[in-house]
Motif scaffolding. Structure first.
Motif, short mmCIF file in Angstrom:
data_model
loop_
_atom_site.label_atom_id
_atom_site.label_comp_id
_atom_site.label_asym_id
_atom_site.label_seq_id
_atom_site.Cartn_x
_atom_site.Cartn_y
_atom_site.Cartn_z
N SER A 123 0.79 -1.24 0.00
CA SER A 123 0.00 0.00 0.00
C SER A 123 0.82 1.29 0.00
CB SER A 123 -0.96 0.00 1.20
OG SER A 123 -1.66 -1.21 1.27
N ASN A 125 2.24 5.05 -1.42
CA ASN A 125 1.54 6.24 -1.88
C ASN A 125 2.00 6.61 -3.28
OD1 ASN A 125 0.18 6.34 0.59
ND2 ASN A 125 1.89 7.44 1.53
N HIS A 134 8.58 0.90 2.95
CA HIS A 134 7.54 0.02 2.40
C HIS A 134 7.99 -1.42 2.29
CE1 HIS A 134 6.07 3.97 0.86
NE2 HIS A 134 4.99 3.48 1.44
N HIS A 160 -3.70 -1.44 -1.07
CA HIS A 160 -4.53 -0.26 -0.80
C HIS A 160 -3.72 1.00 -1.08
CE1 HIS A 160 -8.02 1.55 1.28
NE2 HIS A 160 -7.19 2.32 1.94
N GLY A 162 -2.18 4.55 -1.74
CA GLY A 162 -2.54 5.92 -1.33
C GLY A 162 -2.60 6.79 -2.57
N GLU A 259 -7.19 4.12 -2.48
CA GLU A 259 -8.12 4.88 -1.65
C GLU A 259 -9.22 5.54 -2.51
OE1 GLU A 259 -6.01 7.64 0.88
OE2 GLU A 259 -4.66 6.08 1.62
N TYR A 312 -8.56 9.68 6.28
CA TYR A 312 -8.00 8.32 6.14
C TYR A 312 -8.96 7.29 6.78
CZ TYR A 312 -4.07 4.90 6.43
OH TYR A 312 -3.23 3.82 6.31
N ASP A 316 -10.98 4.07 5.22
CA ASP A 316 -10.78 2.71 5.71
C ASP A 316 -12.10 2.06 6.15
OD1 ASP A 316 -8.41 1.27 5.46
OD2 ASP A 316 -7.35 2.66 6.77
N TYR A 334 -4.10 -6.31 8.30
CA TYR A 334 -3.45 -5.11 7.79
C TYR A 334 -2.01 -5.11 8.23
CZ TYR A 334 -8.23 -3.29 7.33
OH TYR A 334 -9.53 -3.12 6.99
N THR A 336 1.09 -2.81 8.51
CA THR A 336 1.67 -1.46 8.41
C THR A 336 2.63 -1.24 9.58
OG1 THR A 336 0.30 -0.08 9.86
CG2 THR A 336 -0.62 -0.63 7.70
N GLN A 340 0.69 3.31 13.06
CA GLN A 340 -0.73 3.33 12.70
C GLN A 340 -1.60 2.54 13.67
OE1 GLN A 340 -1.80 3.13 8.55
NE2 GLN A 340 0.24 3.73 7.89
N PHE A 344 -5.83 2.06 13.49
CA PHE A 344 -6.58 0.82 13.29
C PHE A 344 -7.48 0.48 14.48
CE2 PHE A 344 -3.60 0.34 9.77
CZ PHE A 344 -4.52 0.08 8.76
N1 ARG Z 1 -0.77 4.10 2.32
C1 ARG Z 1 -0.54 3.87 3.71
C2 ARG Z 1 0.92 4.25 4.06
O1 ARG Z 1 1.77 4.37 3.19
C3 ARG Z 1 -0.75 2.43 4.14
C4 ARG Z 1 -2.16 1.89 3.94
C5 ARG Z 1 -2.46 0.70 4.79
N2 ARG Z 1 -3.77 0.14 4.55
C6 ARG Z 1 -4.91 0.67 4.95
N3 ARG Z 1 -6.04 0.05 4.63
N4 ARG Z 1 -4.98 1.78 5.63
O2 ARG Z 1 1.20 4.44 5.23
#
Ligand code: ARG
Length: 577
Positions: A123, A125, A134, A160, A162, A259, A312, A316, A334, A336, A340, A344
């Protein structure tokens, strides 16, 4: 059936005979932490005794009276406060190895209760180069998906991306005013990154630029054709780079729903949350409050900003709803970084309120720590920039190439390049999977590329060494597999190796339920060590005919488990290194 499953099943039957109301799902058998006490252990009886106010050792005795395992185990022992210890009979070990040699299993069984699991990972960006941050999500997520699939679950992977948010306002202004078409052609992501950096600096200095960025964003959100066209081009260009990296890493996604895919759902979602009393107004914005939850007190989740934009969290929530409707999963994972966690917790809690009927679906936030440089600070390039993933992978291959060229100067260059690719990428992946995922780890080229130690090259080398035994003996591995009747376990090194092989499935299952690929790494490392000890003390090619067949089978099975274990970590093997 694998011996530990046999033990588990019969233990469950015996428990049922003694305690008809017991929840048998809790009656499990695990590897014994110390081989001194046996091969497997169950702590289940103590847990069952407690609420029933029974003496656990007494209960253990009653259960044992109903348990006949004489064909599989030595007499079962009651230990400590009421543990059951099981030691396999040599004949049961041999039978399990023979079944594996016949191809009936590779020491694991596919689940009889497949679950549908969505894995959300990687996921990145859009319009930014993928950087070292990443890599953990990509590698951990891919590994978890592979383990679950291997165990027979239905896995749906979803990237997912960004691909929506305020950064596009600046990017659009930059694109209109400062785009260098030649640079865009040669390295699109670097050019987009340049534009973004330039504009975000300008926005800080100049309110007029900030205003222009806001307006372009509003136009994009309002469906302006030209801005949409540019935005789509930015996504397409980014996707090309992401795809190159995923191809190098051998990572595939079933879905890439960014997104932006969820935008159309957001207004109605927010209205519904307000109507149901789940969200309320706060300083012009809309938020979900969690005052009844200690950890989330004073941590409301914004779902609509005062300017009408969505957050965000909103996306989600919509994503969750979509996944539930579309794939009817039993679980969503998930992957990450740890920053985060709050996000979540908020998303899961808000979703439970919004859709109480989906209470059975499990949610897991599988989070991880950061990658540090050897100085203990966040991993950066020498000039202090974030490390781009593509550069990191290039360097891994380059460094591995040097090692391979030193070790194997006779191999031709293209063969050395291929070996270096497999070793370099394997080393990076393994270094990421080996630490407990929640701790930070220090990125060290020397450590991860070492041929000795708990590294991918060490395991790949162990595998290649096994292959070379067959090559040296000019042996056909598939013919060896037909000799299963020959298996004989005499030397302690043979028995220790066989026991370790038998635990492969238990380790895979533990890695899947606890989302911890490091269990697999450590298992493989131990396996390679036990193999080395076996190979040092038990002659293989020089053994007499019967001993040779038996030992070759042990070699073959070890090689297959190593290859399968590495494959599930996303790491390739080579016949020759
Ligand atoms: N794009 C987000 C990042 O780079 C991570 C997304 C993770 N997935 C989600 N469903 N929020 O931090």
């Amino acid at each position: 059936m694998l011996p530990h499953k046999q033990i588990e099943q019969r233990l469950q039957q015996a428990v049922r005979a003694v305690l008809p109301d017991a929840d048998l799902a809790t009656v499990l058998v695990r590897p014994c932490p110390d081989a001194k006490f046996g091969d497997y252990q169950s702590a289940a009886l103590m847990a069952l005794a407690k609420p029933r106010k029974l003496n656990p050792r007494q209960l253990a005795g009653d259960v044992l009276a109903k348990l006949d395992l004489s064909d599989v185990c030595e007499p079962v022992e009651i230990a400590g406060a009421g543990f059951l210890n099981f030691r396999l009979k040599n004949s049961a070990l041999v039978a399990a190895l023979a079944a594996a040699a016949r191809g009936e299993h590779l020491f694991f069984e596919k689940t009889t209760q497949p679950r549908t699991v969505v894995v959300d990972f990687s996921s990145p960006n859009v319009a930014k180069p993928m950087h070292v941050g990443h890599i953990r999500s990509t590698i951990l997520g891919d590994c978890l998906a592979r383990v679950l699939r291997l165990l027979g679950h239905r896995v749906i992977t979803d990237n997912h991306l960004g691909d929506w948010g305020t950064q596009f306002g600046m990017l659009l202004v930059g694109w209109q005013r400062n785009l260098n078409p030649a640079a865009l052609k040669s390295d699109p992501l670097a050019e987009m990154e340049r534009l973004y950096k330039k504009l975000s600096a300008e926005c800080k200095e100049n309110p007029a630029t900030l205003e222009a960025a806001k307006q372009e964003l509003v136009k994009l959100q309002g469906g302006d054709a030209e801005n949409l066209r540019i935005w789509r081009e930015m996504i397409a260009l980014s996707q090309v780079q992401f795809d190159t990296i995923y191809a190098r890493l051998g990572v595939k996604f079933d879905n890439t729903l960014g997104e932006s895919f969820y935008n159309p759902r957001l207004p109605a979602l927010v209205e519904e949350l307000v109507a149901k009393g789940i969200a309320r107004e706060s300083e012009g914005a809309l938020a979900v409050f969690f005052d009844d939850i200690a950890q989330l007190k004073k941590q409301p989740a914004l779902i609509r900003k005062s300017d009408g934009g969505f957050n965000y969290t909103t996306t989600d929530l919509a994503t969750l709803a979509h996944r539930l409707e579309t794939w009817k999963p039993d679980e969503i994972i998930y992957v990450t970084d740890g920053r985060q966690q709050l996000h979540f917790q908020q998303v899961f809690t808000a979703f439970r309120r919004w859709r109480p009927e989906a209470a059975k679906v499990q949610f897991a936030h599988v989070w991880f720590g950061s990658i540090l440089g050897e100085d203990g600070k966040p991993f950066k390039t020498r000039s202090g920039e974030t490390v781009k993933l593509a550069d990191l992978l290039d360097e891994a291959e380059e460094r591995a190439f040097k090692v391979v060229s030193e070790k194997n100067p006779d191999l031709n260059e293209s063969a050395r390049r291929e070996v270096a690719r497999v070793i370099g990428l394997g080393a990076v992946k393994y270094a990421d999977l080996l630490p407990n995922r929640q701790s930070d780890y220090v990125f060290s080229w020397d450590k991860m590329l070492a041929l000795n130690g708990n590294t991918a090259p060490y395991l790949q080398y162990a595998y290649a060494r096994i292959r070379s035994i067959f090559k040296k003996g000019e042996l056909d591995q598939s013919a060896i597999r037909n000799l299963q009747s020959a298996i004989h376990l005499g030397a302690p090194e043979e028995i220790a190796l066989a026991r370790q092989l038998l635990n492969f499935g238990l380790v895979l299952e533990a890695a899947a339920t606890e989302y911890r690929p490091n269990f697999i790494c450590n298992y493989l490392y131990d396996l390679a060590g036990l193999f080395a000890r076996f190979y040092e003390s038990c002659p293989v090619l020089k053994a007499n005919e019967a001993g040779r067949a038996s030992r070759l089978l042990l070699c073959d099975l070890t090689g297959r488990v190593l290859a399968s274990g590495l494959a599930v970590l996303g790491i390739e093997t080579l016949d020759q290194m």
